[in-house]
Design an enzyme around this catalytic site. Structure first.
Site, mmCIF file in Angstrom:
data_model
loop_
_atom_site.group_PDB
_atom_site.id
_atom_site.type_symbol
_atom_site.label_atom_id
_atom_site.label_comp_id
_atom_site.label_asym_id
_atom_site.label_seq_id
_atom_site.Cartn_x
_atom_site.Cartn_y
_atom_site.Cartn_z
ATOM 1 C CD GLU A 48 47.476 -3.982 -24.949
ATOM 2 O OE1 GLU A 48 48.251 -3.386 -24.201
ATOM 3 O OE2 GLU A 48 46.239 -3.909 -24.848
ATOM 4 C CB VAL A 58 41.563 -7.657 -22.628
ATOM 5 C CG1 VAL A 58 40.251 -6.906 -22.401
ATOM 6 C CG2 VAL A 58 41.827 -8.628 -21.494
ATOM 7 N N GLY A 118 41.240 -7.684 -28.322
ATOM 8 C CA GLY A 118 41.949 -7.916 -29.589
ATOM 9 C C GLY A 118 42.953 -6.823 -29.885
ATOM 10 C CD GLU A 150 35.231 -20.074 -31.684
ATOM 11 O OE1 GLU A 150 35.428 -21.237 -31.348
ATOM 12 O OE2 GLU A 150 35.953 -19.132 -31.387
ATOM 13 C CE LYS A 167 38.120 -11.546 -25.138
ATOM 14 N NZ LYS A 167 37.186 -11.435 -26.270
HETATM 15 N N1 HSE Z 1 35.366 -15.163 -29.543
HETATM 16 C C1 HSE Z 1 35.963 -13.888 -29.264
HETATM 17 C C2 HSE Z 1 34.984 -12.768 -29.665
HETATM 18 C C3 HSE Z 1 37.267 -13.752 -30.023
HETATM 19 O O1 HSE Z 1 33.977 -13.058 -30.320
HETATM 20 O O2 HSE Z 1 35.193 -11.627 -29.286
HETATM 21 C C4 HSE Z 1 38.161 -12.679 -29.516
HETATM 22 O O3 HSE Z 1 38.597 -12.896 -28.204
#
Ligand code: HSE
Length: 400
Positions: free
Chosen positions: A123, A126, A128, A184, A199
């Site tokens: 779950e 996709v 979060g 990141e 996703k």
């Molecule tokens: N790097 C992803 C985002 C993290 O920014 O949505 C969550 O999947």
């Protein structure tokens, strides 16, 4: 019910925290107490109560018959794939937040889970914390799904929101987002649209019941968006968003991640900052929108723990294969209908009008440019016509 968590990073520590803090409500909903017997991580966490259950060797988890549920929150494919496969082979349920793993090996791991009469749940992979996988598989079952369009990446939505609010260029905002820890250090997967593409491949596979490979999803990122593009979007009362879309039209299926101009009346227009949203269009239901926190420790952990509860409720049965290993390749996007926004030099005004007789001009007060959007046509038809223009400054698909 004994569980083990693989990886004590952001999501793994969130899962541990949710299971501790909400133990009572989770026990009520599962019909069992869920006890974390092991947490696997190579690091030490001095002073953290997790030290009582921390282990460094996966063998003690996979070989312990008491562990019925393995939660994989390591991310990446190596060694997550190997660990998950072995857990399923040993008859343990697996719940994961790992979209790379699911997008690449979902079909295989689902088949293995079915063979061993356990479950492979994902779950959190996709959107979060947003419930979307289970609603799609278990609730939206009366409809033929016509479209899934979503903002599936929080980092890019945050960057685009700041660009919109501050009128700033992409590079400036990215730097700020990295300094705040939102983006990141190596943000390629987010800003090039790969994360959203993975996703989308998962959602499309669920709808089709067949494997859609991430590599077959057309992806365009947000790195080419400028402050001038945002200025035009504002002039149209619109925003630019990175939209992941799977579209079923007649017999064709298209899958595309790309920045789009989203007009103010569209359901995804108001989705800002790190929020994610998924819009599903059913042939009976019409549009339904799921939105919420698409990343972050506790929201993502909440979705993972909902899978743990589901596994505890179905400990002796597989709740169904969700997609098969048969590969479905989306049609080339050239056949996809849409409307398109174009910026060109002012001197190309007449040429643009000849190529696109039904165009609507957009004025953002930039004297050196002529900008417009087209009537509905296929991507292929648009490409052929727009290639005739002497110079294109930028172009976007536009959604009303
Ligand atoms: N790097 C992803 C985002 C993290 O920014 O949505 C969550 O999947």
């Amino acid at each position: 019910m004994k569980a083990a968590i693989l990886g004590y990073g952001t999501v793994g520590s969130g899962v541990y925290e949710v299971l501790q803090r909400n133990a009572e409500v989770i026990a009520e909903k599962s019909g069992e107490n869920i006890e974390v017997k092991y947490v696997l991580d190579l690091r030490e966490f001095p002073g953290d109560p997790v030290m009582e259950v921390l282990v460094h060797d996966y063998e003690c988890i996979v070989n312990d018959p008491e562990v019925r549920i393995v939660v994989e929150t390591m991310g990446g494919v190596k060694p997550a794939y190997e660990f998950v496969r072995r857990a399923l082979e040993c008859g343990k349920h697996v719940c994961t937040s790992n979209k790379e793993l699911v997008a690449e090996y979902g079909a295989e791991l689902l088949a293995l889970a079915k063979e061993r009469a356990v479950n492979f749940y994902f779950e959190a992979s996709v959107g979060g914390g947003i419930p979307i996988i289970r609603p799609l598989c278990e609730c939206l079952t009366a409809d033929k799904i016509l479209e899934i369009s979503g903002i599936l990446n929080g980092t890019t939505n945050y960057i685009l929101t700041r660009m919109y609010n501050e009128g700033a260029d992409f590079n400036c905002v990215l730097k700020g987002a990295q300094e705040c820890g939102y983006a990141e250090r190596n943000p390629a997967a987010d800003i090039e649209g790969f994360d959203a593409g993975r996703k989308l491949a998962i959602l499309a596979s669920l709808v089709l019941g067949k494997r859609v490979e991430f590599g077959d999803v057309v992806t365009e990122g947000i790195t080419g968006i400028t402050a001038r593009d945002i200025r035009y979007a504002r002039a149209m009362q619109a925003k630019i968003k990175l939209i992941a879309s799977a579209i079923w039209k007649e017999e064709s299926f298209y899958a595309l991640v790309a920045p789009r101009i989203i007009m103010a009346g569209h359901p995804l227009y108001a989705i800002d900052d790190v929020v994610n949203a998924v819009m599903v269009k059913g042939n009976m239901l019409g549009d339904v929108l799921f939105s919420g926190r698409g990343a972050g420790k506790l929201p993502t952990a909440s979705a993972v723990v909902s899978d743990v509860v589901q596994a505890a409720r179905h400990v002796n049965e597989n709740t169904g294969l969700i997609w098969s290993q048969t590969r479905t390749v989306p049609e080339p996007v050239r056949g996809m209908p849409g409307r398109f926004f174009v910026r060109t030099d002012e001197k190309n005004r007449q040429q643009a009008k000849q190529l696109f007789p039904g165009l609507t001009q957009v004025d953002a007060g930039l004297a050196d440019e002529f900008a417009f959007y087209t009537e509905q046509m296929t991507e292929g038809e648009f490409s052929e016509r727009v290639e005739e223009l002497d110079k294109i400054r930028n172009q976007f698909r536009i959604e009303f």
